[in-house]
Design an enzyme around this catalytic site. Structure first.
Site, short mmCIF file in Angstrom:
data_model
loop_
_atom_site.label_atom_id
_atom_site.label_comp_id
_atom_site.label_asym_id
_atom_site.label_seq_id
_atom_site.Cartn_x
_atom_site.Cartn_y
_atom_site.Cartn_z
N LYS A 116 0.83 -1.22 0.00
CA LYS A 116 0.00 0.00 0.00
C LYS A 116 0.85 1.25 0.00
CE LYS A 116 -4.39 -1.53 1.95
NZ LYS A 116 -5.33 -1.43 3.06
N LYS A 198 -4.35 -10.76 -6.39
CA LYS A 198 -5.64 -11.07 -5.77
C LYS A 198 -6.74 -10.14 -6.28
CE LYS A 198 -6.05 -8.26 -1.68
NZ LYS A 198 -6.39 -8.03 -0.32
N LYS A 201 -11.23 -4.83 -4.60
CA LYS A 201 -12.23 -3.83 -4.98
C LYS A 201 -11.58 -2.51 -5.36
CE LYS A 201 -13.30 -3.52 -0.08
NZ LYS A 201 -14.21 -4.10 0.88
P1 AMP Z 1 -11.26 -5.99 2.83
O1 AMP Z 1 -12.12 -5.78 1.65
O2 AMP Z 1 -9.81 -5.74 2.55
O3 AMP Z 1 -11.74 -5.33 4.07
O4 AMP Z 1 -11.32 -7.56 3.13
C1 AMP Z 1 -12.40 -8.15 3.81
C2 AMP Z 1 -12.25 -9.65 3.89
O5 AMP Z 1 -12.27 -10.23 2.59
C3 AMP Z 1 -10.92 -10.10 4.51
O6 AMP Z 1 -11.18 -11.24 5.30
C4 AMP Z 1 -10.08 -10.45 3.34
O7 AMP Z 1 -9.10 -11.41 3.65
C5 AMP Z 1 -11.12 -11.02 2.38
N1 AMP Z 1 -10.70 -10.88 0.98
C6 AMP Z 1 -10.52 -9.72 0.30
N2 AMP Z 1 -10.13 -9.96 -0.97
C7 AMP Z 1 -10.06 -11.31 -1.10
C8 AMP Z 1 -9.72 -12.20 -2.17
N3 AMP Z 1 -9.38 -11.75 -3.38
N4 AMP Z 1 -9.77 -13.53 -1.94
C9 AMP Z 1 -10.12 -14.01 -0.73
N5 AMP Z 1 -10.46 -13.24 0.32
C10 AMP Z 1 -10.43 -11.90 0.15
#
Ligand code: AMP
Ligand code: TRP
Length: 336
Positions: A116, A198, A201
């Site tokens: 980041k 990965k 969003k």
């Molecule tokens: P965030 O959107 O970064 O707050 O992530 C929320 C949850 O989604 C966390 O548990 C992340 O590990 C999971 N997560 C986000 N992106 C992925 C992805 N591409 N594959 C699997 N898990 C994800």
């Protein structure tokens, strides 16, 4: 600590955009599976979201939209405590205490911070650096046993465990040492455009991710234009990361096994595979999207859920923080 009826779960998602299929398969699907057997705390972690710049109006809107997405995915508000992180001030307070017990070197090693900070050098704020400490505070405040998250959070989970152990050793047994819970095949859902990255969003290429709330046509189009390879055989192999990712998604969205899917497309090309996969994914997402749109029309209902959630969450958080303050030598406030 030992007198609880059920084991405790804590997890959170940042309201920093719409939820992707990665969030769903990496985290939310596990949450729905676990909600019957655990006492669960699920949070919209807006304090984490502001470690990168957010438009206040958009952040507000995305926080309630995220709640609607939790519910649309099947998180039952009667069984779980669902709340906004900033509504429970104990998170910020425990964060501070834990910051004083975290080594700079530990935070310097965090790959998410390194990634980041490379992307947003203009905004290298201290909050981005200490982000994992706040995450540890989230988890430890609720004495969580289990934390269902995607693979990308493994390093952060290690820090949460280390801090719990460190505190317990320096003072006395205060925190439960939490475990990460990662789904098998979908702990890391990959980008549809660059399958070695990965799905995220915040990707600038919208074709890289599928959003739970987008239209069926958009989802189908994105799947059909997903990057594959020139092998032309539907095979589950590391040499074909694009196809492997699609098989993982297909499998998780239909509960068909990887082997079953591979044998379904023996002798068939990527066109047939992607077409049927798109249909299956769209059908699984349809009720989620419909429920989401319905919930957005009911802001009072959403408000009642996070109001109740914050009240319940705070009871437990305050108990833990009081213990911590006692242990470290903060004298209690006396009421006159
Ligand atoms: P965030 O959107 O970064 O707050 O992530 C929320 C949850 O989604 C966390 O548990 C992340 O590990 C999971 N997560 C986000 N992106 C992925 C992805 N591409 N594959 C699997 N898990 C994800
Ligand atoms: N850091 C997590 C993410 O980006 C979100 C999060 C914050 C979290 N606090 C948490 C996840 C506590 C699990 C437990 O995905």
């Amino acid at each position: 600590m030992g007198d609880r009826e059920k084991k405790v779960i804590f997890s959170g998602v940042q309201p920093s955009g719409k939820m992707t299929l990665g969030n769903y398969l990496g985290a939310l699907k596990s949450w729905t599976k676990l909600q019957d057997d655990y006492e669960c705390y699920y949070s919209m972690v807006n304090m984490h979201a502001i470690t990168v710049p957010q438009d206040p109006e958009v952040l507000r809107r995305q926080t309630t939209e995220l709640l609607a997405q939790f519910l649309a995915c099947g998180i039952d508000p009667d069984k779980n405590t669902i709340f906004v992180q900033s509504h429970v001030h104990e998170h910020a307070e425990l964060n501070w205490v834990l910051c004083t017990m975290t080594y700079m070197g530990e935070l310097n090693r965090m790959t998410q911070y390194k990634d980041k900070s490379r992307k947003s050098e203009a905004n290298l704020n201290a909050g981005l650096f200490t982000y994992p400490v706040l995450m540890a505070a989230d988890i430890l405040l609720y004495q969580a046993d289990l934390v269902p998250v995607g693979d990308d959070q493994k390093q952060h989970m290690e820090l949460a465990r280390d801090l719990a152990n460190r505190f317990n050793a320096r003072f006395s047994d205060t925190f439960v040492v939490p475990e990460g819970y990662y789904p098998k095949e979908t702990a890391r859902v990959m980008s549809l455009q660059e399958p070695e990255k990965k799905m995220s969003k915040s990707d600038s290429n919208e074709k890289a991710f599928i959003l739970l709330a987008e239209s069926a046509e958009t989802t189908a189009k994105k799947i059909k234009s997903a990057v594959t390879d020139s092998v032309g055989i539907v095979k589950y192999s590391d040499e074909q990361p694009g196809i492997k990712n699609l098989i993982n998604i297909y499998s998780a969205m239909t509960d068909k096994s990887v082997e079953e899917i591979v044998s379904m497309y023996e002798g068939k090309g990527y066109g047939a595979f992607k077409g049927e996969m798109a249909e299956a994914v769209v059908e699984t997402l349809r009720p989620i999207r419909e429920k989401y749109n319905y919930l957005l029309e009911n802001p009072d209902y959403l408000e009642s859920i996070y109001a109740k959630g914050a009240e319940k969450a705070q009871i437990r958080a305050a108990q833990t923080l009081e213990k911590v303050y006692n242990q470290i030598g903060f004298i209690p406030k006396k009421n006159k």
